[in-house]
Motif scaffolding. Structure first.
Motif, mmCIF file in Angstrom:
data_model
loop_
_atom_site.group_PDB
_atom_site.id
_atom_site.type_symbol
_atom_site.label_atom_id
_atom_site.label_comp_id
_atom_site.label_asym_id
_atom_site.label_seq_id
_atom_site.Cartn_x
_atom_site.Cartn_y
_atom_site.Cartn_z
ATOM 1 N N ILE A 104 0.711 -1.143 0.024
ATOM 2 C CA ILE A 104 -0.093 -0.070 0.106
ATOM 3 C C ILE A 104 1.081 1.350 0.083
ATOM 4 O O ILE A 104 0.560 2.170 -0.627
ATOM 5 C CB ILE A 104 -0.848 -0.063 1.412
ATOM 6 N N LYS A 105 2.083 1.192 0.812
ATOM 7 C CA LYS A 105 2.754 2.352 0.881
ATOM 8 C C LYS A 105 3.484 2.547 -0.574
ATOM 9 O O LYS A 105 3.799 3.626 -1.169
ATOM 10 C CB LYS A 105 3.868 2.315 2.051
ATOM 11 N N ILE A 106 3.978 1.523 -1.430
ATOM 12 C CA ILE A 106 4.509 1.565 -2.722
ATOM 13 C C ILE A 106 3.583 2.371 -3.544
ATOM 14 O O ILE A 106 3.792 3.150 -4.362
ATOM 15 C CB ILE A 106 4.851 0.074 -3.081
ATOM 16 N N GLN A 107 2.293 1.838 -3.413
ATOM 17 C CA GLN A 107 1.025 2.290 -4.100
ATOM 18 C C GLN A 107 1.107 3.848 -3.913
ATOM 19 O O GLN A 107 0.885 4.769 -4.967
ATOM 20 C CB GLN A 107 -0.142 1.390 -3.900
ATOM 21 N N ARG A 108 0.953 4.203 -2.875
ATOM 22 C CA ARG A 108 0.770 5.485 -2.654
ATOM 23 C C ARG A 108 1.922 6.453 -2.739
ATOM 24 O O ARG A 108 1.740 7.441 -3.691
ATOM 25 C CB ARG A 108 0.639 5.665 -0.997
ATOM 26 N N VAL A 109 3.253 6.004 -2.795
ATOM 27 C CA VAL A 109 4.179 6.778 -3.111
ATOM 28 C C VAL A 109 4.324 6.874 -4.671
ATOM 29 O O VAL A 109 4.637 8.091 -5.272
ATOM 30 C CB VAL A 109 5.565 6.108 -2.566
ATOM 31 N N MET A 111 1.616 6.863 -6.799
ATOM 32 C CA MET A 111 0.532 7.394 -7.076
ATOM 33 C C MET A 111 0.648 8.862 -6.919
ATOM 34 O O MET A 111 0.465 9.988 -7.729
ATOM 35 C CB MET A 111 -0.773 7.090 -6.394
ATOM 36 N N ASP A 112 1.375 9.268 -5.635
ATOM 37 C CA ASP A 112 1.777 10.711 -5.465
ATOM 38 C C ASP A 112 2.660 11.296 -6.403
ATOM 39 O O ASP A 112 2.453 12.207 -6.675
ATOM 40 C CB ASP A 112 2.304 10.751 -3.785
ATOM 41 N N TRP A 113 3.441 10.463 -7.038
ATOM 42 C CA TRP A 113 4.761 10.799 -7.863
ATOM 43 C C TRP A 113 3.906 10.969 -9.176
ATOM 44 O O TRP A 113 4.038 12.326 -9.729
ATOM 45 C CB TRP A 113 5.442 9.802 -7.846
ATOM 46 N N LEU A 114 2.710 10.259 -9.455
ATOM 47 C CA LEU A 114 2.211 10.619 -10.640
ATOM 48 C C LEU A 114 1.446 11.798 -10.659
ATOM 49 O O LEU A 114 1.461 12.719 -11.761
ATOM 50 C CB LEU A 114 1.352 9.378 -10.993
ATOM 51 N N ILE A 115 0.860 12.118 -9.753
ATOM 52 C CA ILE A 115 0.040 13.365 -9.690
ATOM 53 C C ILE A 115 0.780 14.483 -9.609
ATOM 54 O O ILE A 115 0.731 15.512 -9.914
ATOM 55 C CB ILE A 115 -1.312 13.155 -8.515
ATOM 56 N N MET A 116 1.366 14.538 -8.257
ATOM 57 C CA MET A 116 2.424 15.755 -7.848
ATOM 58 C C MET A 116 3.429 15.999 -9.014
ATOM 59 O O MET A 116 3.668 17.319 -9.306
ATOM 60 C CB MET A 116 2.848 15.655 -6.539
#
Length: 143
Positions: A104-109, A111-116
């Motif tokens: 889940i942390k990998i997923q969040r990191v 996804m944050d990179w993609l968006i931000m």
């Protein structure tokens, strides 16, 4: 819950957008795997992809930034370095203890990179590259 590529994330630079869309595809594969209970099996594939992607994609962006004398190059490269470090930590952590929480942390990191990053720094870079490639106003009508 897939995340969709949209024009709002497009930089307008074909090679950059193509590489970004591939990253979206890969994170969506992880998201789908998580929903069916296979996140721990898919996470190592995503991490391996990221290691390869970082080399190719970041090198291409760095070359473009140098070619066009991008004024925010140092800040952009610092963000790349931070992401490289984060991916390395995630990979080490996952090898040591492949937990669902870490997936889940990998997923969040990512996804944050993609968006931000893509939605911010890369869009700014893309705009700069596109404008740098256009003839200046002084050259209009001159041969």
């Amino acid at each position: 819950m897939a995340i969709e590529w949209s024009k709002t994330l497009s930089t307008g630079v074909a090679w950059q957008d193509r590489q970004h869309r591939e990253l979206f595809k890969r994170i969506n594969t992880l998201l789908e795997a998580v929903t069916v209970g296979l996140g721990k099996e898919e996470a190592p594939r995503l991490l391996k992809f990221l290691e390869d992607y970082i080399v190719v994609h970041f090198e291409a962006e760095e070359q473009a930034m140098n070619k066009f004398n991008y004024p925010a190059i140092l800040a952009h490269l610092a963000r790349h370095t931070a992401f490289i470090d984060e991916v390395g930590r995630l990979r080490s952590d996952f090898v040591a203890s492949p937990t669902s929480a870490l997936v889940i942390k990998i997923q969040r990191v990512v996804m944050d990179w993609l968006i931000m990053h893509i939605g911010g720094e890369d869009k700014a870079l893309g705009s700069f590259i596109l404008n740098a490639g256009k003839p200046s106003g002084d050259a209009k009508g001159k041969s």
